[in-house]
Design a protein around this motif. Structure first.
Motif, mmCIF file in Angstrom:
data_model
loop_
_atom_site.group_PDB
_atom_site.id
_atom_site.type_symbol
_atom_site.label_atom_id
_atom_site.label_comp_id
_atom_site.label_asym_id
_atom_site.label_seq_id
_atom_site.Cartn_x
_atom_site.Cartn_y
_atom_site.Cartn_z
ATOM 1 N N PRO A 1 0.644 -1.161 0.041
ATOM 2 C CA PRO A 1 -0.116 -0.054 -0.024
ATOM 3 C C PRO A 1 0.787 1.255 -0.068
ATOM 4 O O PRO A 1 0.508 2.283 -0.476
ATOM 5 N N LYS A 2 1.990 1.207 0.535
ATOM 6 C CA LYS A 2 2.984 2.516 0.675
ATOM 7 C C LYS A 2 3.463 2.809 -0.731
ATOM 8 O O LYS A 2 3.435 3.981 -1.131
ATOM 9 N N ALA B 1 1.264 -10.168 -9.404
ATOM 10 C CA ALA B 1 0.650 -11.111 -10.094
ATOM 11 C C ALA B 1 -0.977 -11.019 -10.018
ATOM 12 O O ALA B 1 -1.765 -11.768 -9.342
ATOM 13 N N PHE B 2 -1.326 -10.104 -11.217
ATOM 14 C CA PHE B 2 -2.571 -9.533 -11.116
ATOM 15 C C PHE B 2 -3.792 -10.635 -11.403
ATOM 16 O O PHE B 2 -4.897 -10.169 -11.005
ATOM 17 N N GLU B 3 -3.435 -12.041 -11.915
ATOM 18 C CA GLU B 3 -4.315 -12.846 -12.319
ATOM 19 C C GLU B 3 -4.917 -13.587 -11.068
ATOM 20 O O GLU B 3 -5.989 -14.118 -11.050
ATOM 21 N N ASP C 1 -3.665 -8.798 -7.075
ATOM 22 C CA ASP C 1 -4.072 -7.774 -8.003
ATOM 23 C C ASP C 1 -4.452 -6.498 -7.473
ATOM 24 O O ASP C 1 -4.691 -5.646 -8.213
ATOM 25 N N ALA C 2 -4.331 -6.440 -6.116
ATOM 26 C CA ALA C 2 -4.446 -5.110 -5.374
ATOM 27 C C ALA C 2 -3.792 -3.882 -5.932
ATOM 28 O O ALA C 2 -4.181 -2.752 -6.253
ATOM 29 N N ALA C 3 -2.577 -3.939 -6.086
ATOM 30 C CA ALA C 3 -1.856 -2.781 -6.361
ATOM 31 C C ALA C 3 -1.927 -2.223 -7.856
ATOM 32 O O ALA C 3 -2.173 -1.068 -8.123
#
Length: 396
Positions: A297-298, A321-323, A328-330
């Motif tokens: 988050p930072k 690793a958005f899959e 996928d959060a960032a």
């Protein structure tokens, strides 16, 4: 603009050889994604409105110069007709009598689709004789296939030099967007480059650091840059042998006045699977038995701050690793921030590359970006600063 557009051409009564990208995915003989077909409609309609006869040239899959029935463009006639709302006449060859007869027999407002250009061995060799055969079928050449513009093929480069040539509407939009992003951009410019490996994007990174003000590095690539700084990343994906390359890119960036942004906190887990137990740690605190799977988050907050101070954004590749949820959060958060700034008129945002498009769609951010390129390899080569033969040919 150094290339002609449809607005510059007299098409009345002319046969217009129109190179398009309709290399669409098929499932059980049915088109499973109509995006590329739908995108050629503005060019087709503009040519017809100007009194021209549309003759479509395209490739499909990789037949390697042989006739492969399942790779025939004949399979797309129904999908094309449905999308364009016009009769589509198919010619079983892209040159010769079959092509000439189909073109001669087409009525006003009807479209001719020629067979897969890659059935010809001379297509991918940019054979001048094949290009001349194609040129003999028409009066004007229009290239609307930016996604194939990085290939010097007979139908993308050779043909453009034999007839009066112009960019189609999709090609025009792509070139304008790319010129606005890297050619003469509003500054500051920030580039986001993510993905797994530094080794596949060395030329891209080396070019970008000389063109942009900020470079945000994410995904597995960021781990390699962290290793290059002496930071231990546990079991994370990292190309340790590329550490010196990463340091060289950093030195080049410093010399050019480009700030490189790496994660300051990360999301780690011991398993790479959906819903795996994970937690946020400082970038120097990755446990030896864990792997980094997303930015923390930072880091996201710092990326959002960079976006807020920028005028132009170029994006290629996810931040994690958005899959797989929750990794996928960032990517989702940064994409939504870019979309909001674009919506508010504060940012020009251009993105491209397969994973990038998928990630921005997943985040619900794609529609708000200024321009999303579906061109894949051509988009990457343009970002690497390479000349694209299909574009260069339009400039004479």
């Amino acid at each position: 603009m150094p290339w002609n557009t449809l607005d510059d051409m007299d098409l009345s009564g002319k046969t217009v050889l129109t190179r398009v990208d309709i290399n669409v995915p098929m499932e059980a003989g049915v088109v499973s994604d109509m995006t590329r077909i739908d995108k050629i409609k503005p060019t087709v309609e503009a040519i017809i409105a100007k009194g021209g006869k549309v003759v479509l040239l395209a490739h499909f899959d990789r037949p390697k110069g042989k006739v492969v029935p399942e790779m025939s463009l004949g399979h797309l006639v129904g999908a094309l007709s449905a999308s364009l709302g016009r009769k589509v006449i198919f010619a079983a060859d892209c040159v010769g009598d079959a092509a000439a007869k189909a073109i001669a027999g087409a009525g006003k407002g009807e479209i001719v689709l020629l067979e897969n250009t890659r059935f010809k061995p001379g297509e991918e060799k940019n054979d001048p004789a094949l290009a001349a055969e194609m040129a003999s079928l028409g009066d004007v050449y229009v290239n609307d296939a930016f996604s194939a513009a990085h290939r010097a093929h007979a139908s993308t480069e050779g043909l453009a030099r034999l007839l009066p040539a112009a960019a189609g509407r999709l090609m025009e939009a792509e070139l304008k967007a790319l010129e606005a992003a890297l050619g003469t951009p509003e500054r500051p410019v920030v580039a986001v480059v993510g993905g797994a490996k530094v080794s596949t994007k060395i030329e891209l990174l080396a070019n970008l650091v000389t063109k942009v003000d900020h470079l945000v590095i994410g995904g597995g690539m960021a781990n390699t840059f962290l290793v290059a700084e002496g930071i231990e990343v546990g079991k994370s994906l990292a190309e340790r042998e590329m550490a010196e390359t990463a340091r060289e890119i950093h030195r080049k960036a410093q010399k050019a006045g480009c700030a490189i942004h790496l994660p300051v906190d990360v999301v780690v887990a011991r398993e790479f699977k959906a819903g795996a137990e994970s937690h946020v740690v400082g970038v120097r605190d990755c446990p030896m038995d864990a792997m980094i799977l997303d930015a923390g988050p930072k880091t996201v907050a710092s990326i959002e701050a960079v976006f807020a101070g920028a005028k132009t954004l170029i994006w290629n590749g996810p931040l994690g690793a958005f899959e797989i949820t929750p990794f996928d959060a960032a990517t989702n958060a940064a994409a939504k921030a870019a979309a909001r700034l674009t919506r508010e008129g504060k940012l020009i945002s251009v993105a491209g590359g397969g994973d990038t498009v998928a990630a921005l769609n997943q985040a619900g951010a794609a529609e708000d970006f200024t321009f999303i390129s579906t061109a894949g390899g051509a988009f990457l080569e343009w970002m690497e600063g390479k000349e694209l033969p299909g574009v260069a040919a339009l400039m004479g």
